[in-house]
Design an enzyme around this catalytic site. Structure first.
Site, mmCIF file in Angstrom:
data_model
loop_
_atom_site.group_PDB
_atom_site.id
_atom_site.type_symbol
_atom_site.label_atom_id
_atom_site.label_comp_id
_atom_site.label_asym_id
_atom_site.label_seq_id
_atom_site.Cartn_x
_atom_site.Cartn_y
_atom_site.Cartn_z
ATOM 1 N N TYR A 100 63.587 65.970 19.181
ATOM 2 C CA TYR A 100 62.512 65.901 19.579
ATOM 3 C C TYR A 100 61.452 65.701 18.713
ATOM 4 O O TYR A 100 61.668 65.806 17.422
ATOM 5 C CB TYR A 100 62.204 67.450 20.113
ATOM 6 C CG TYR A 100 61.177 68.039 20.778
ATOM 7 C CD1 TYR A 100 61.261 67.892 22.225
ATOM 8 C CD2 TYR A 100 59.949 68.093 20.329
ATOM 9 C CE1 TYR A 100 60.068 68.172 22.975
ATOM 10 C CE2 TYR A 100 58.605 68.283 21.108
ATOM 11 C CZ TYR A 100 58.763 68.281 22.500
ATOM 12 O OH TYR A 100 57.657 68.604 23.195
ATOM 13 N N GLU A 139 54.807 72.613 19.758
ATOM 14 C CA GLU A 139 56.010 71.951 20.336
ATOM 15 C C GLU A 139 57.200 72.132 19.474
ATOM 16 O O GLU A 139 58.350 72.335 20.087
ATOM 17 C CB GLU A 139 55.570 70.433 20.363
ATOM 18 C CG GLU A 139 54.612 69.885 21.450
ATOM 19 C CD GLU A 139 54.737 68.424 21.517
ATOM 20 O OE1 GLU A 139 55.492 67.735 22.098
ATOM 21 O OE2 GLU A 139 53.738 67.895 21.151
ATOM 22 N N LYS A 170 63.557 54.411 26.945
ATOM 23 C CA LYS A 170 63.169 55.815 26.561
ATOM 24 C C LYS A 170 63.040 56.573 28.099
ATOM 25 O O LYS A 170 62.657 55.921 28.950
ATOM 26 C CB LYS A 170 61.709 55.697 25.985
ATOM 27 C CG LYS A 170 61.059 57.083 25.878
ATOM 28 C CD LYS A 170 61.740 58.260 25.090
ATOM 29 C CE LYS A 170 61.427 59.432 25.258
ATOM 30 N NZ LYS A 170 61.994 60.722 24.533
#
Length: 511
Positions: free
Chosen positions: A343, A377, A438
């Site tokens: 991530y 995040e 992606k």
């Protein structure tokens, strides 16, 4: 420093001057993250300190005391070896907390400019409190301060009953008067008696860009990412969240190279979408112990309250990104695991911007690096609600200091997004993985389309779906953070009905 998990994953701290006069009731230590709790109390020089540590079994390693100062650390450091060399003498501090405190005695608050880690820290000294976040603010830190009182916690909900504090040079938290979030890469220096607060930046995303030959750029990226994975792996078998894309596959490949045996990998999908075939290619190539988790769409959406509860975020896009991860972590039973993810790679590399025009690509990267703060995040509470510890090698400080300044042409080259990463990892992964375009985690799992369908089925017209998502997230935040409800007590259908009613009637929703 050999534990599987950090010594502490969170804390609640109260520092008061002139104790015994209007101190009030201690705050209840409310956390979404799981962990054991240990309480530390001290009183000296007319100042009282109470810290509740949320720990993994080693509370003594989560705090340190020397020279009249006490430091609490939630999280971990990744550059201990370099930091130890800065200390006089041959003795090595026996914990990250002791190491930070020893550096503070030499450098004062400038010590935080030396740290590469994933942490939130509090240091109490006579008449003074210093609060510090890591470069990315990846372990959120909140505070409320008034003359004679400083309250701080790694989750905002722990401060929801705090008395209103004064305005500070930090971000206010929605509907928690006087509670603020410490900015990423920042130290707040607070004088307890007066409540005065001064902010000092310890890190900022680089703005200058470097031109580097292709081969050198790829080699340097490979080396930095490899080190970031190594320092995060720990003594046990790492678990890597694997989508089959270049980001997570690179982390898994580097972790597998260093592991004594097969690493563990896991992928998540829904009944609408998954990336299982792509992840399987990587798992078979690495010979990992691989697991696939399928979550029905209804169960996924029911975790929206849990995601807001953990992330304490008001941005619906971020909540969509984090929802599949939160759902996956809640499905991982057993003792606490150290989890590595891919991530965050898209932010410094511009992976979500399918843009061949380099000025626009670099503008997008600048914007994303300038606006990540406060979105939470990277918060470890996402995995902490099930007792795990997640960490993200792409947001290692040294990796960011390398990736962000690379000129945009190394990030978009030969028609490929994130070219420099693909070039760096080309010899460790199957070719089909290296060239795979992606796909965001919210896309690969069908999360965005599920949330959209939920609102459309409730009668929201497509052009108002984004507004409805924002209002749903706000309402969930108000219930699970500012009101302190457990997400299991917040039925999503009721929230959606409450939010969509005014939208369907044409009334103006309450912000």
């Amino acid at each position: 420093m050999t534990q599987t998990l950090p010594a502490a994953v969170g804390f609640l701290a109260e520092i008061r001057a002139e104790t015994g006069r209007g101190a009030g009731r201690p705050l209840e230590p409310v956390f979404a993250s799981l962990g054991s709790r240990a309480e530390l109390q001290e009183q000296s020089a007319g100042q009282a300190l109470r810290i509740v540590l949320l720990h993994s079994g080693a509370p003594d390693d989560a705090h340190a005391r020397a020279g009249g100062r006490t430091l609490a650390l939630a999280g971990e450091l990744y550059n201990q070896d370099e930091l130890v060399r800065l200390l006089p003498g041959a003795a090595r501090p026996d914990s990250d907390a002791a190491l930070v405190l020893a550096l503070f005695e030499i450098y004062d608050l400038h010590a935080f400019r030396l740290l590469n880690g994933r942490f939130a820290a509090l240091l109490a000294a006579p008449g003074r409190v210093v609060l510090g976040t890591d470069h990315a603010g990846s372990v959120p830190l909140y505070l409320s301060a008034a003359p004679g009182r400083v309250l701080a916690a790694t989750e905002a909900k722990a401060l929801r009953t705090a008395p209103a504090g004064r305005r500070l040079p930090a971000r206010p938290v929605r509907r928690l008067p006087g509670t603020h979030q410490v900015p990423a890469g920042t130290v707040l220096d607070i004088q307890v008696a007066a409540g005065d607060c001064t902010a000092h930046r310890t890190w900022a995303p680089p703005l200058a860009r470097r031109t580097v030959p292709e081969e050198e750029a790829a080699e340097t990226v490979r080396h930095a990412l490899d080190r970031a994975v190594r320092t995060r792996t720990g003594p046990g078998t790492p678990l890597v969240v694997l989508s089959g894309g270049i980001d997570s596959s690179s982390v898994a490949a580097l972790a597998a190279r260093r592991a004594a045996g097969p690493i563990d990998t896991v992928s998540m999908g829904t009944d609408l979408a998954d990336e299982f075939p792509q992840a399987r290619v990587v798992a078979q190539h690495l010979a990992s112990a691989h697991r696939e988790v399928t979550v029905p769409t209804g169960d996924l959406l029911r975790r929206l309250p849990h995601t807001v509860w953990a992330a304490e975020c008001l941005d619906p896009d971020i909540i969509e990104y984090l929802l599949p991860l939160t759902t996956l972590y809640l499905r991982l039973a057993g003792t606490g695991r150290r989890i590595l993810t891919g991530y965050g790679a898209d932010i410094p590399l511009g992976g979500m911007h399918r843009e061949d025009r380099l000025p626009e690509l670099d503008t997008a990267i600048c914007r994303d690096m300038a606006t990540f703060d406060g979105l939470n995040e990277m918060t470890p509470t996402l995995s902490g609600i099930s007792g795990h510890w997640s960490t993200h090698p792409y947001w290692d400080r040294d990796v960011l200091d390398l990736l962000v300044p690379l000129e945009a042409g190394l990030k978009r080259r030969y028609g490929q997004d994130k070219w420099v990463l693909r070039a760096a990892m080309g010899d460790l992964l199957p070719h089909e993985v290296v060239i795979r375009p992606k796909l965001g985690v919210h896309e690969g799992s069908g999360t965005s389309s599920s949330f959209t369908r939920l609102l459309i089925d409730a009668g929201v017209v497509p052009e108002r779906v984004r507004q409805a998502k924002q209002l749903v997230v706000q309402e969930l935040f108000d219930r699970v953070v500012t009101e302190g409800r457990h997400p299991n007590e917040v039925p999503l259908d009721t929230v959606v009905e409450q939010v969509t009613g005014p939208l369907l009637s044409g009334a103006r929703p309450v912000p």
